[in-house]
Design an enzyme around this catalytic site. Structure first.
Site, mmCIF file in Angstrom:
data_model
loop_
_atom_site.group_PDB
_atom_site.id
_atom_site.type_symbol
_atom_site.label_atom_id
_atom_site.label_comp_id
_atom_site.label_asym_id
_atom_site.label_seq_id
_atom_site.Cartn_x
_atom_site.Cartn_y
_atom_site.Cartn_z
ATOM 1 N N HIS A 155 0.851 -1.192 0.000
ATOM 2 C CA HIS A 155 0.000 0.000 0.000
ATOM 3 C C HIS A 155 0.885 1.239 0.000
ATOM 4 O O HIS A 155 1.750 1.399 0.864
ATOM 5 C CB HIS A 155 -0.892 0.012 1.239
ATOM 6 C CG HIS A 155 -1.690 1.276 1.382
ATOM 7 N ND1 HIS A 155 -2.696 1.626 0.506
ATOM 8 C CD2 HIS A 155 -1.613 2.287 2.290
ATOM 9 C CE1 HIS A 155 -3.216 2.783 0.870
ATOM 10 N NE2 HIS A 155 -2.569 3.204 1.943
ATOM 11 N N LYS A 171 0.307 5.905 6.737
ATOM 12 C CA LYS A 171 -1.048 5.468 7.014
ATOM 13 C C LYS A 171 -2.055 6.192 6.122
ATOM 14 O O LYS A 171 -1.788 7.287 5.591
ATOM 15 C CB LYS A 171 -1.383 5.696 8.487
ATOM 16 C CG LYS A 171 -1.522 7.147 8.891
ATOM 17 C CD LYS A 171 -1.908 7.253 10.370
ATOM 18 C CE LYS A 171 -2.180 8.707 10.763
ATOM 19 N NZ LYS A 171 -2.569 8.832 12.184
ATOM 20 N N GLY A 175 -1.856 11.999 3.437
ATOM 21 C CA GLY A 175 -1.644 12.982 2.377
ATOM 22 C C GLY A 175 -0.762 12.510 1.232
ATOM 23 O O GLY A 175 -0.200 13.337 0.507
ATOM 24 N N LYS A 176 -0.674 11.206 1.032
ATOM 25 C CA LYS A 176 0.185 10.679 -0.036
ATOM 26 C C LYS A 176 -0.296 11.128 -1.413
ATOM 27 O O LYS A 176 0.481 11.655 -2.221
ATOM 28 C CB LYS A 176 0.240 9.147 0.042
ATOM 29 C CG LYS A 176 0.837 8.608 1.338
ATOM 30 C CD LYS A 176 0.975 7.098 1.319
ATOM 31 C CE LYS A 176 -0.352 6.380 1.279
ATOM 32 N NZ LYS A 176 -1.137 6.564 2.535
ATOM 33 N N SER A 177 -1.586 10.907 -1.693
ATOM 34 C CA SER A 177 -2.113 11.237 -3.024
ATOM 35 C C SER A 177 -2.072 12.735 -3.297
ATOM 36 O O SER A 177 -1.766 13.172 -4.411
ATOM 37 C CB SER A 177 -3.552 10.720 -3.161
ATOM 38 O OG SER A 177 -3.582 9.306 -3.097
ATOM 39 N N ASP A 194 -2.043 3.903 -4.566
ATOM 40 C CA ASP A 194 -2.785 3.067 -3.620
ATOM 41 C C ASP A 194 -2.198 1.660 -3.497
ATOM 42 O O ASP A 194 -1.868 1.218 -2.401
ATOM 43 C CB ASP A 194 -4.262 2.988 -3.985
ATOM 44 C CG ASP A 194 -5.074 2.326 -2.869
ATOM 45 O OD1 ASP A 194 -4.961 2.791 -1.710
ATOM 46 O OD2 ASP A 194 -5.793 1.365 -3.144
ATOM 47 N N GLU A 218 -7.111 7.993 -6.605
ATOM 48 C CA GLU A 218 -8.245 8.367 -5.757
ATOM 49 C C GLU A 218 -7.856 9.560 -4.904
ATOM 50 O O GLU A 218 -6.829 9.546 -4.217
ATOM 51 C CB GLU A 218 -8.649 7.207 -4.847
ATOM 52 C CG GLU A 218 -9.784 7.555 -3.905
ATOM 53 C CD GLU A 218 -9.984 6.516 -2.812
ATOM 54 O OE1 GLU A 218 -10.789 6.775 -1.895
ATOM 55 O OE2 GLU A 218 -9.319 5.465 -2.853
ATOM 56 N N ARG A 259 17.286 16.069 12.896
ATOM 57 C CA ARG A 259 17.424 17.395 12.291
ATOM 58 C C ARG A 259 18.711 17.538 11.487
ATOM 59 O O ARG A 259 18.877 18.526 10.763
ATOM 60 C CB ARG A 259 17.381 18.465 13.387
ATOM 61 C CG ARG A 259 16.083 18.456 14.182
ATOM 62 C CD ARG A 259 16.062 19.530 15.244
ATOM 63 N NE ARG A 259 16.087 20.866 14.658
ATOM 64 C CZ ARG A 259 16.084 21.983 15.382
ATOM 65 N NH1 ARG A 259 16.050 21.925 16.709
ATOM 66 N NH2 ARG A 259 16.114 23.162 14.782
#
Length: 318
Positions: A155, A171, A175-177, A194, A218, A259
């Site tokens: 996924h 997860k 905001g991946k797409s 996806d 999607e 950092r």
């Protein structure tokens, strides 16, 4: 500064079962011509090894591997032609009564009457190739190795950024797409959204999209969109080698993030450790730009340039 090596593991069961491929697809990939297929629509392949059954046709049956694709070239054909009618029938019948995936005649050879009769009798597949045996062996070996390569489905989203394959994981809802949409607007390319099919070919991991959802994405609030029609052919690519994994996670104010870039993380896919970077997501961060910088920085590291090492050298730290 001490390096902290973090390795994430995924248990993957390597693919060992027989793979069914349609005869049409098999012929298309290897430029073959069906000579006889009978009631068969698929070939069942379990090994990438290939056989030339010359010794078998000569009567030595002890070590014959019936699970291999059988290639008959000019030498085997010339030998069969030296046999009398009854010997030829016995030799050909002995081959075709075995549970072989298929027989391929190379060098544009025609299937003799005994071949076609035996193929019909035992319901075997006979294919023809214009290529010489050595060329056919090479093409067939590469194709079968890819077909039978260990595989998994992950996924995430796979994109091509500056020529590098970047697998974005995290997860659902992180905001991946949305990040990929902005990357597409910045002239990068989508491979899969996806669900990402991943194959291990040698020491490479190659990702692609399942055929049913290829080029679709999607987006919450918008639904499904067609990237190929919306952004054009230049915004998509069918498959890509995976070079880097980006793990997106919600910003956690209680967590201490790296950092300086001193932490090395790896993502284990099919027993290959892929370099990974974890990027926290929160309002105001342009994740697409950060991904571009991450890829640029990764390419510099691959070329032997490390900004942290250079900084340490400037301030006199080892």
């Amino acid at each position: 500064m001490k390096k902290n090596n973090s390795v994430k593991k995924i248990k993957i069961q390597k693919q060992t079962e027989t793979v069914a491929v349609t005869i049409d697809e098999f012929c298309k990939k290897l430029c073959l011509m069906p000579m006889y297929t009978g009631s068969n629509t698929h070939l069942h392949i379990s090994t990438s090894n290939i056989s030339r059954p010359g010794l078998f046709l000569a009567g030595f049956h002890k070590y014959f591997a019936s699970d291999r694709v059988q290639v008959i070239g000019e030498q085997e054909t010339a030998y069969i032609c030296t046999l009398d009618k009854e010997q030829r029938k016995i030799a050909v019948d002995a081959l075709f009564e075995r549970d072989i995936p298929c027989v391929i005649l190379s060098s544009g050879l025609d299937a003799c009457e005994k071949f076609l009769f035996a193929a019909q009798k035992y319901n075997r597949v006979v294919l023809g190739s214009q290529a010489r045996s050595t060329v056919l062996f090479s093409d067939l070996s590469m194709y079968l190795s890819e077909l039978l390569a260990p595989s998994t489905r992950k996924h995430g989203v796979l994109v091509d950024i500056y020529g590098m394959g970047v697998l974005i994981v995290g997860k659902s809802g992180v905001g991946k797409s949305e990040t990929v949409l902005e990357l597409l607007g910045r002239m990068h390319r989508l491979v899969a959204d996806d669900a990402v099919n991943i194959k291990r070919i040698g020491n490479r991991l190659v990702g692609s999209s399942p055929a049913t959802i290829r080029h679709f994405m999607e987006v919450r609030g918008l639904g499904v969109i067609d990237i190929s029609l919306m952004y054009g052919a230049s915004a998509i690519v069918d498959d890509k080698e995976i070079d880097l994994v980006i793990n997106l996670e919600d910003w956690d104010s209680t967590k201490e993030y790296d950092r300086l870039g001193a932490t090395e993380e790896y993502y284990d896919i099919l027993d290959i450790n892929v370099p990974m970077q974890t990027i926290p997501v929160k309002t105001g961060r342009n994740v697409a730009v950060i991904l571009e910088v991450a890829v640029r920085n990764f390419r510099l590291k691959c070329a032997g340039h490390n900004a942290l090492d250079d900084l340490k050298s400037r301030i006199g730290l080892k």
